[in-house]
Design an enzyme around this catalytic site. Structure first.
Site, PDB file in Angstrom:
ATOM      1  N   MET A  34       0.841  -1.200   0.000  1.00  0.00           N
ATOM      2  CA  MET A  34       0.000   0.000   0.000  1.00  0.00           C
ATOM      3  C   MET A  34       0.881   1.257   0.000  1.00  0.00           C
ATOM      4  O   MET A  34       0.391   2.354   0.276  1.00  0.00           O
ATOM      5  CB  MET A  34      -0.936   0.001   1.205  1.00  0.00           C
ATOM      6  CG  MET A  34      -1.915  -1.186   1.162  1.00  0.00           C
ATOM      7  SD  MET A  34      -3.449  -0.883   2.049  1.00  0.00           S
ATOM      8  CE  MET A  34      -2.847  -0.609   3.690  1.00  0.00           C
ATOM      9  N   GLY A  35       2.168   1.083  -0.304  1.00  0.00           N
ATOM     10  CA  GLY A  35       3.037   2.250  -0.441  1.00  0.00           C
ATOM     11  C   GLY A  35       3.553   2.777   0.888  1.00  0.00           C
ATOM     12  O   GLY A  35       3.443   2.127   1.920  1.00  0.00           O
TER      13      GLY A  35
ATOM     14  N   HIS B 144       9.358  -3.481   3.296  1.00  0.00           N
ATOM     15  CA  HIS B 144       8.938  -3.671   1.899  1.00  0.00           C
ATOM     16  C   HIS B 144      10.154  -3.985   1.019  1.00  0.00           C
ATOM     17  O   HIS B 144      10.096  -4.852   0.151  1.00  0.00           O
ATOM     18  CB  HIS B 144       8.273  -2.396   1.351  1.00  0.00           C
ATOM     19  CG  HIS B 144       7.014  -1.996   2.059  1.00  0.00           C
ATOM     20  ND1 HIS B 144       6.915  -0.851   2.806  1.00  0.00           N
ATOM     21  CD2 HIS B 144       5.785  -2.565   2.114  1.00  0.00           C
ATOM     22  CE1 HIS B 144       5.696  -0.727   3.301  1.00  0.00           C
ATOM     23  NE2 HIS B 144       4.991  -1.754   2.897  1.00  0.00           N
TER      24      HIS B 144
ATOM     25  N   GLY C 278       4.918 -10.263   4.006  1.00  0.00           N
ATOM     26  CA  GLY C 278       5.653 -10.189   5.268  1.00  0.00           C
ATOM     27  C   GLY C 278       4.958 -10.978   6.370  1.00  0.00           C
ATOM     28  O   GLY C 278       3.732 -10.975   6.463  1.00  0.00           O
TER      29      GLY C 278
HETATM   30  P1  AMP Z   1       1.544  -2.881   3.427  1.00  0.00           P
HETATM   31  O1  AMP Z   1       2.112  -1.847   2.520  1.00  0.00           O
HETATM   32  O2  AMP Z   1       1.533  -2.486   4.874  1.00  0.00           O
HETATM   33  O3  AMP Z   1       0.247  -3.450   2.937  1.00  0.00           O
HETATM   34  O4  AMP Z   1       2.585  -4.097   3.388  1.00  0.00           O
HETATM   35  C1  AMP Z   1       2.958  -4.683   2.178  1.00  0.00           C
HETATM   36  C2  AMP Z   1       3.729  -5.940   2.464  1.00  0.00           C
HETATM   37  O5  AMP Z   1       4.881  -5.622   3.253  1.00  0.00           O
HETATM   38  C3  AMP Z   1       2.926  -6.980   3.270  1.00  0.00           C
HETATM   39  O6  AMP Z   1       3.207  -8.280   2.779  1.00  0.00           O
HETATM   40  C4  AMP Z   1       3.448  -6.778   4.663  1.00  0.00           C
HETATM   41  O7  AMP Z   1       3.327  -7.937   5.475  1.00  0.00           O
HETATM   42  C5  AMP Z   1       4.906  -6.458   4.382  1.00  0.00           C
HETATM   43  N1  AMP Z   1       5.496  -5.769   5.533  1.00  0.00           N
HETATM   44  C6  AMP Z   1       5.023  -4.696   6.185  1.00  0.00           C
HETATM   45  N2  AMP Z   1       5.818  -4.378   7.221  1.00  0.00           N
HETATM   46  C7  AMP Z   1       6.826  -5.279   7.229  1.00  0.00           C
HETATM   47  C8  AMP Z   1       7.983  -5.487   8.057  1.00  0.00           C
HETATM   48  N3  AMP Z   1       8.236  -4.703   9.097  1.00  0.00           N
HETATM   49  N4  AMP Z   1       8.789  -6.519   7.758  1.00  0.00           N
HETATM   50  C9  AMP Z   1       8.527  -7.329   6.705  1.00  0.00           C
HETATM   51  N5  AMP Z   1       7.468  -7.183   5.882  1.00  0.00           N
HETATM   52  C10 AMP Z   1       6.628  -6.173   6.141  1.00  0.00           C
END
Ligand code: AMP
Length: 291
Positions: A30-31, A37, A147
């Site tokens: 989601m940026g 990421h 993640g």
């Molecule tokens: P989001 O942008 O929050 O939807 O996250 C996108 C992807 O990044 C998802 O698969 C999350 O689980 C992963 N992610 C977010 N935070 C972390 C982190 N601290 N460590 C590893 N992966 C992450």
């Protein structure tokens, strides 16, 4: 790096990559990108010939009283991070492209989405699995990276991919943390200075539970008491849940003998943060993140 905004162009790009025999790695986001990421992109590059990252703030996965309108955005910064991580394509559809007039279909994963975050966010996972199913049909990846920070999301997506026979390998990657242990999250940007300092209580709670298990404790309730105490001792924190569950079914467990997932959701001021760790990891094949 190529930026693609339409579904049709994305599908044609992926068809061409597949026709060249290239393996496509995909990281949906989601940026407002951070090192968590970027680590997923690194994992994607190891497993594929070309990598696609998507940025889409998905309205379907936000509840009515949640932070959709104020969710942090920084397309310029994100574009720089993705380019320097060697990403081949940024897929950047807008809401109309993703959900055109008349859209009315949803993908629901049942049991694993009911508890944990699903209890407080009843429509969230349906929004996630619906958009991820659509993204898989747009990007046509061979492998997709998620993640472990969003552990329940990873379990739901694995279930969906399995149950609906998506021809995509789902890979979970370890949680990337700040130096003091706080799990990286785009939502950390909401925290004031005092809240940011308080937010370390999540990883401290996981460490307290891990210490109990390392001392031989197996009773789930006693382990949870140790974790909850760290949260309740922090004046700026309000516990949503602390749960010990089976990492595959996400059902509660009473004793920690096999690897178990300790998952937390905590409000720090108005910001809801989540974190988790696997207890008894020594009994698990793959080892990685420690809180
Ligand atoms: P989001 O942008 O929050 O939807 O996250 C996108 C992807 O990044 C998802 O698969 C999350 O689980 C992963 N992610 C977010 N935070 C972390 C982190 N601290 N460590 C590893 N992966 C992450």
């Amino acid at each position: 790096m190529n930026t693609i905004a339409t579904v049709q162009q994305m599908q044609r790009w992926s068809d061409a990559a597949r026709a060249r025999g290239q393996r496509i790695g995909f990281v949906p986001t989601m940026g407002y990108l951070h090192a968590g990421h970027v680590s997923l992109l690194g994992e994607a590059r190891k497993r594929a010939d070309v990598t696609v990252a998507s940025i889409f703030v998905n309205p379907l996965q936000f509840g009515a009283n949640e932070d959709l309108a104020r969710y942090p955005r920084d397309i310029e910064g994100d574009t720089r991070s993705l380019s320097s991580a060697g990403t081949d394509v940024l897929f950047l559809p807008d809401v109309k492209e993703m959900y055109p007039e008349g859209f009315q279909t949803a993908v629901t994963v049942d049991r694993v989405t009911r508890g944990l975050c699903g209890a407080a966010r009843p429509t969230h996972f349906q929004g996630v699995t619906t958009v991820v199913a659509k993204l898989f049909n747009m990007v046509k990846p061979h492998v997709a990276l998620f993640g472990q920070k969003d552990f329940q999301q990873l379990v739901a997506i694995r279930r969906m991919a399995n149950d609906l026979n998506f021809d995509v390998e789902i890979v979970g990657a370890p949680i990337v943390r700040e130096a003091d242990g706080l799990a990286m999250s785009s939502r950390n940007a909401y925290l004031s200075g005092a809240e940011r300092r308080a937010a370390v209580c999540l990883s401290k709670a996981l460490q307290a539970a891990t210490a109990q298990v390392e001392c031989g404790e197996t009773d789930a309730l006693r382990i949870l008491v140790a974790a909850r105490r760290v949260i309740t001792d922090e004046p700026l924190a309000r516990l949503d849940y602390a749960a010990l569950v089976d990492p595959d079914t996400l059902e509660d467990i009473a004793t920690v003998q096999a690897p178990a997932l300790l998952a937390l959701a905590v409000h720090i001021g108005k910001t809801r943060l989540i974190d988790n760790c696997i207890l008894n990891r020594s009994k698990l094949q793959a080892s990685s993140d420690k809180p």
